[in-house]
Design an enzyme around this catalytic site. Structure first.
Site, PDB file in Angstrom:
ATOM      1  N   GLY A 292      -0.677   4.232   2.479  1.00 53.63           N
ATOM      2  CA  GLY A 292       0.127   3.064   2.177  1.00 53.63           C
ATOM      3  C   GLY A 292       0.919   2.587   3.366  1.00 53.63           C
ATOM      4  O   GLY A 292       1.023   1.394   3.609  1.00 53.63           O
TER       5      GLY A 292
ATOM      6  N   THR B 210       3.572  -3.679  -1.866  1.00 52.89           N
ATOM      7  CA  THR B 210       2.181  -4.066  -1.590  1.00 52.89           C
ATOM      8  C   THR B 210       1.460  -3.047  -0.732  1.00 52.89           C
ATOM      9  O   THR B 210       0.231  -2.954  -0.775  1.00 52.89           O
ATOM     10  CB  THR B 210       2.144  -5.441  -0.892  1.00 52.89           C
ATOM     11  N   CYS B 211       2.220  -2.269   0.065  1.00 51.67           N
ATOM     12  CA  CYS B 211       1.547  -1.288   0.910  1.00 51.67           C
ATOM     13  C   CYS B 211       0.889  -0.204   0.075  1.00 51.67           C
ATOM     14  O   CYS B 211      -0.052   0.449   0.516  1.00 51.67           O
ATOM     15  CB  CYS B 211       2.521  -0.687   1.913  1.00 51.67           C
ATOM     16  N   PHE B 212       1.412   0.006  -1.175  1.00 55.04           N
ATOM     17  CA  PHE B 212       0.810   0.999  -2.068  1.00 55.04           C
ATOM     18  C   PHE B 212       0.094   0.345  -3.242  1.00 55.04           C
ATOM     19  O   PHE B 212      -0.378   1.051  -4.135  1.00 55.04           O
ATOM     20  CB  PHE B 212       1.893   1.940  -2.621  1.00 55.04           C
TER      21      PHE B 212
END
EC number: 2.3.2.26
Length: 1088
Positions: free
Chosen positions: A750, A1055-1057
């Site tokens: 992530g 959003t990274c995950f």
């Protein structure tokens, strides 16, 4: 008496020897004196004899001064008794010297020709022939006279005005004595019986000249007079030469021997017929009156005669002969016999071109020469050929000019198409061989099946291969295809001629459609099965159609193709592509081509190229129905299994026509290729050290430390110099916050995804001036990016980062202009790529302007355009020349097509060439170009940014993970899916996906391939207080126990995950309103 002095014997012998030698020398002197005197007397006698003969000649025919052409025509000699002139001339010939007596001989020729106009037997030079005593010697005399004329003609220089006058005199003499039409005596009634004998006399004289190289003399004169930069022969001279060349043929009633020599020596003179039309219309009339075109073609139509002629002439002059024949075909099209064109002319031209191919070589060599029509040629040039090449090219171009194309191809095709298929040409749907009883149940079923199968074709017959019409069309097309193969340097001109004239291409398409269902697909495949070398004329017809259609579609603009649709309708392109698609598929899968050498097969190359051109046009702007390009016969599972087993047909199909396979299967192939490479390079998660908490990673992973405030700079500094293998492996990121402290991260890729998203977001921001946006909000490299320091290194870094995202299957919402992606795919390197076609993806207004110029009906020069373009840069106007000296080169009707293509090329390639190359270099260090060949331009965009399809909520729900007490049957979770399904529009669902993943489009293969997987977590506090899941929070979430009322809380995301943080709302309406507000107010990953 004797001296008493003693002399030795030796002295005596020496004196005796000396005396003997003196006597011998004296005798020799006397003999020499006699010989010298004899020689001198003989020379003097001969000199007096010659002088007397010359004096007699000069007294008989005074004034040897040359006259101008006008004076010559009006000058009148006083006529003397012909017998006296004959005797003087015979003596003159005894002492004749070519150089000394040139003027006397010309004077004699003029006198003799003039005397032929006299009706007096005594004065006309022919009158001597009527004297029995002199008739035989006079014939020999005339042969000698005319042969001397030929000798002069071989030496005189046509470029010299003085020599030109002499040439005309000798030609006039030859014309006068090779036919009786200028002999006034033949018009006398009392000599009518002698006309036949006199005609035979002329034939005798010509026969003698022929054996002494008469045609070689005329050929030499034609070469020296016509084959030069400035033509020297005028109307009178050329007419006389052509007349003289025809007379032996007419006299011998066009015997094969003389016709052979005529074709080899005269008709092969470079551009002879061209100059006949320019200079001597009388010669053209003479050719027509004797039907020379018909007779030459009839002679050349036999294989033996063709071989004799071609083996004598070889390549260069054979091509010149062909040029003359083509111009004759053009000029005689209203006069020649119809059968002279088909099949005779068609077969003769095909054989000539086919024979010339043996001299054409693929590349430059020590023994090759450059030929402006044929390319590299294994035969040398003489001095006469180079100056004629321009006119020769003009002659050859008549073959694909409007007139001959109409005669040879357009009219026959239209007649065949309009006439339809007769019963003899082909049969309709197959009928039962025996009568079917109407009361038989099996027969009723059979009739029903046949009626359904053949409903579309129940009243339609099809032409069969081998039928007269089919053979005619195939042979004519074969001729033009052979021309394309042989005359490589004018290939573009031939294609343009075929595409633009009289709707030939459309007529040929209509004709192909009469060969059977789906454009005669079965007929072509059956023929291919038995004619594996593809040498049949029917295949040449298919190749010609494919090559011409490829050229036609390439130059067709959107207005012509999609709006005007004249003559080709969009349905025609759909049917055409269906035929091509199935032909290529069945020929590969049936191994009807040799798959090892398929690249060199002409039929496959032509058909495959047209198929790709139509496919890419459809990718750019769709005209076909959905799934049109997919082959229904392909069973994905079986096909992939065969591909894994290494079966050759499947491999060739993937390599040559991947579009036949479903897009999802190709993406799986791509992902499998990536996975296989990771295994080979040892770059799997396990090999790189697994996943330690906090992103520590293993020995083979790369750790990157970046500051939030200097994200791009730190990333570039650490990753730009990283070897491709390391960048393809696991890259872990440690963020440093504004206080200089490490940020906590969960190790499931992530943090790297966040780094990648943030980096791409910043570098693609147009305010950075590395990229610009089109009017459709599509990205392409900025032409002024050079203002940015190290801009090319940054482009390479961006290419690597985007390549890494594609390599890892991370979708990023970066919409590129299609022309830029075409360059990334390498499509612009192909010969048939048209820059103007993709210009709308950059600048639609410029495309409309250039299209306006293309279709402008008036004089384009009134618009005062030049081959240059002005650009404003930092407040200054910079002028770029499209060609060297373009600023001073005006755009005209003749060069406007070149201008619009150059303008498009400049805007889409030249301006951003360095930036694009740097980006591609970086991208391809991660992504193998062979993998990219699986995808079209729109499909590459889907690979980068996800699938351009509506959000599939069922698929998303099926692959969702839950945390914090949430589960799939949880009340809030059920509300969420219901709200998304029932209350949200398609646009809002896309915004929701962008809210939680940073990309509004789903992954290409569905959410099973979303990395990290989509997750929903129940949250009780704000993001600043969120410390993750605890036992208490999980239990409360699971049992829907409220800790606080989340009425004022909004859903948030990481959003990274790919993580949605959802409060435990108590009402469905609250969840709906809060989610809609959050989704619409969150700007997400904006590009501008």
């Amino acid at each position: 008496m004797f001296s008493k002095s003693q002399t030795s014997k030796d002295t005596f012998l020496e004196q005796t020897k000396a005396a003997r030698e003196e006597r011998a020398l004296e005798k020799k002197r006397e003999q020499s004196a006699v010989k010298i005197q004899a020689l001198v007397r003989g020379w003097l006698a001969r000199h007096r004899f010659i002088k007397r003969i010359l004096n007699d000649f000069d007294q008989l025919l005074p004034d040897a001064a040359s006259h101008s052409n006008q004076e010559e025509s009006t000058q009148q000699f006083e006529l003397f008794p012909a017998l006296d002139v004959y005797r003087v001339t015979c003596r003159f010939f005894l002492i004749f010297k070519q150089q000394r007596d040139r003027k006397r001989f010309e004077k004699l020729c003029k006198y003799i020709v003039q005397s032929l106009h006299s009706e007096s037997v005594k004065l006309s030079y022919v009158g001597v022939f009527l004297n029995k005593e002199y008739s035989i010697s006079w014939i020999s005399h005339i042969k000698d006279l005319l042969y001397k004329c030929c000798q002069y003609l071989e030496e005189l220089k046509p470029e010299s005005p003085v020599d030109m006058q002499s040439i005309l005199i000798h030609l006039h003499t030859l014309v006068a004595f090779t036919a009786t039409n200028t002999w006034a005596l033949t018009r006398l009634k009392n000599l009518e019986k002698l006309r036949g004998g006199m005609t035979q006399l002329c034939a005798n004289v010509m026969g003698s000249l022929f054996h002494k190289g008469y045609y070689l003399t005329l050929k030499s004169l034609l070469l020296r007079g016509l084959c030069r930069e400035k033509v020297c022969l005028k109307n009178i001279a050329l007419t006389a030469i052509v007349t003289l060349s025809l007379r032996p043929l007419v006299s011998a009633q066009f015997s094969e021997k003389l016709l052979t020599m005529y074709i080899i020596q005269i008709l092969s003179v470079p551009t002879l017929v061209f100059h006949m039309h320019q200079i001597s219309h009388e010669s053209v009339t003479a050719f027509r009156s004797y039907s020379m075109f018909d007779k030459c073609l009839e002679f050349l139509s036999t294989d033996q005669n063709m071989r004799i002629v071609f083996n004598t002439l070889e390549g260069n002059y054979a091509l010149c002969l062909l040029g003359n024949l083509i111009q004759l075909a053009h000029s005689e099209r209203e006069h020649a016999m119809p059968e002279s064109y088909y099949p005779t002319f068609v077969l003769v031209v095909t054989r000539f071109l086919d024979s010339c191919q043996q001299y054409v070589v693929c590349k430059k060599g020590n023994l090759s020469n450059w030929h402006p029509v044929l390319g590299w040629f294994s035969q040398g040039f003489d001095v006469y050929l180079p100056p004629t090449m321009g006119n020769l090219r003009t002659q050859l171009s008549l073959l694909w000019g409007a007139s001959l194309l109409k005669k040879l191809l357009a009219m026959p095709l239209k007649e065949m198409v309009n006439a339809g298929v007769t019963g003899e040409e082909g049969a309709g749907p197959s009928q039962p061989s025996t009568p079917v009883q109407s009361n038989n149940p099996a027969a009723i079923i059979r009739r029903a099946i046949e009626a359904r199968t053949n409903r579309a074709n129940s009243h339609k017959n099809y032409r069969k291969f081998g039928s007269p019409d089919c053979t005619k069309a195939a042979l004519i097309c074969s001729m033009y295809q052979t021309a394309l193969q042989t005359m490589k340097q004018v290939k573009l001109d031939i294609l343009t001629g075929l595409c633009n004239q009289d709707e030939i291409l459309y007529s040929l398409w209509q004709f192909l459609c009469t060969l059977g269902p789906n454009c005669g697909l079965k007929a072509f495949l059956d023929l291919l099965a038995v004619n594996t070398k593809t040498s049949a004329p029917e295949f040449q017809m298919l190749i010609l159609f494919a090559d011409c259609m490829t050229h036609y579609v390439t130059i067709l603009d959107d207005m012509e193709m999609y709006e005007q649709q004249d003559p080709f309708k969009l349905q025609d392109f759909i049917n055409m592509s269906q035929f091509l698609n199935m032909f290529v598929y069945k020929s590969i899968m049936g191994q009807l081509f040799d798959l090892k050498s398929i690249q060199s097969n002409e039929v496959f190359n032509s058909v495959h190229t047209l198929l790709l051109v139509l496919y890419r046009r459809d990718c750019r702007r769709q005209y076909s129905p959905p799934n049109h390009w997919l082959v229904r016969d392909i069973r994905d599972g079986q096909f992939m299994a065969d591909l894994e087993k290494g079966k050759k047909p499947q491999q060739v199909l993937v390599q040559k026509t991947p579009h036949m396979i479903a897009h999802g299967e190709r993406v799986r192939l791509f992902r499998r290729a990536v996975a296989d490479e990771k295994v080979v390079l040892g770059l799997t998660e396990r090999a790189c050290g697994g996943g330690g908490a906090g992103g520590a990673g293993g020995a083979r992973s790369t750790l990157v430390t970046v500051r939030r405030a200097r994200l791009v700079e730190d990333g570039y500094r650490q990753l730009a110099a990283l070897p491709p293998r390391a960048l393809k492996g696991v890259v872990r990121v440690r963020f440093i916050n504004e206080q200089g402290l490490d940020e906590a991260g969960i190790d499931q890729d992530g943090v790297f995804k966040e780094f990648l998203e943030e980096t791409i977001k910043r570098v693609f921001d147009p305010s950075l001036n590395l990229f610009r946006v089109t009017s459709e909000e599509r990205l392409y490299p900025s032409p002024t990016s050079c203002l940015q320091e190290n801009h090319l290194q940054l482009f390479e870094f961006i290419g690597r980062m985007l390549g890494k995202a594609v390599y890892e299957g991370i979708v990023v919402d970066v919409p590129f202009a299609s022309f830029f992606l075409s360059q990334v795919l390498g499509q612009t390197q192909q010969a048939l790529y048209s820059w103007i076609d993709e210009l709308p993806s950059l600048d639609r207004d410029l495309y409309r302007s250039l299209t306006y110029i293309k279709h402008f009906q008036g004089d384009i020069s009134t618009l005062e355009l030049t081959f240059s373009v002005d650009e404003e840069r930092l407040g200054e106007i910079v002028t770029h020349e499209l060609v060297p000296g373009g600023k001073a080169l005006p755009v005209t009707n003749e060069n406007k097509i070149n201008y619009i293509h150059l303008m498009a090329h400049f805007r889409m390639h030249t301006q951003i060439k360095d930036q694009t190359n740097a980006f591609i270099k970086g991208f391809r260090t991660i992504i193998n170009p062979e993998w990219l060949s699986l995808f079209s331009t729109p499909e590459l965009q889907r690979l980068i940014s996800g699938d351009n399809v509506p959000l599939d909520l069922r698929d998303l729900r099926r692959h969702t993970q839950y945390y914090g007490g949430f589960h799939d049957s949880h009340r809030v979770v059920c509300w969420l899916w219901d709200v998304l399904q029932r209350d949200f529009s398609e646009h809002e669902r896309a915004m929701f996906l962008k809210f939680v993943t940073s990309c509004s489009k789903p992954p290409v293969l569905g959410f099973a391939h979303l990395k990290p997987p989509f997750s929903i977590r129940c949250v009780e506090v704000g993001d600043d207080e969120d410390t993750g899941d605890t036992i208490g929070s999980v239990i409360r979430g699971f049992f829907t126990i409220r800790k606080k009322d989340p009425l004022n809380r909004l859903p948030t995301s990481s959003t990274c995950f790919n993580l949605l943080k959802l409060p435990n709302y108590q009402k469905r309406s609250t969840l709906r309103d809060k989610l809609r507000y959050a989704v619409n107010s969150n700007t997400g990953f904006e590009l501008s």
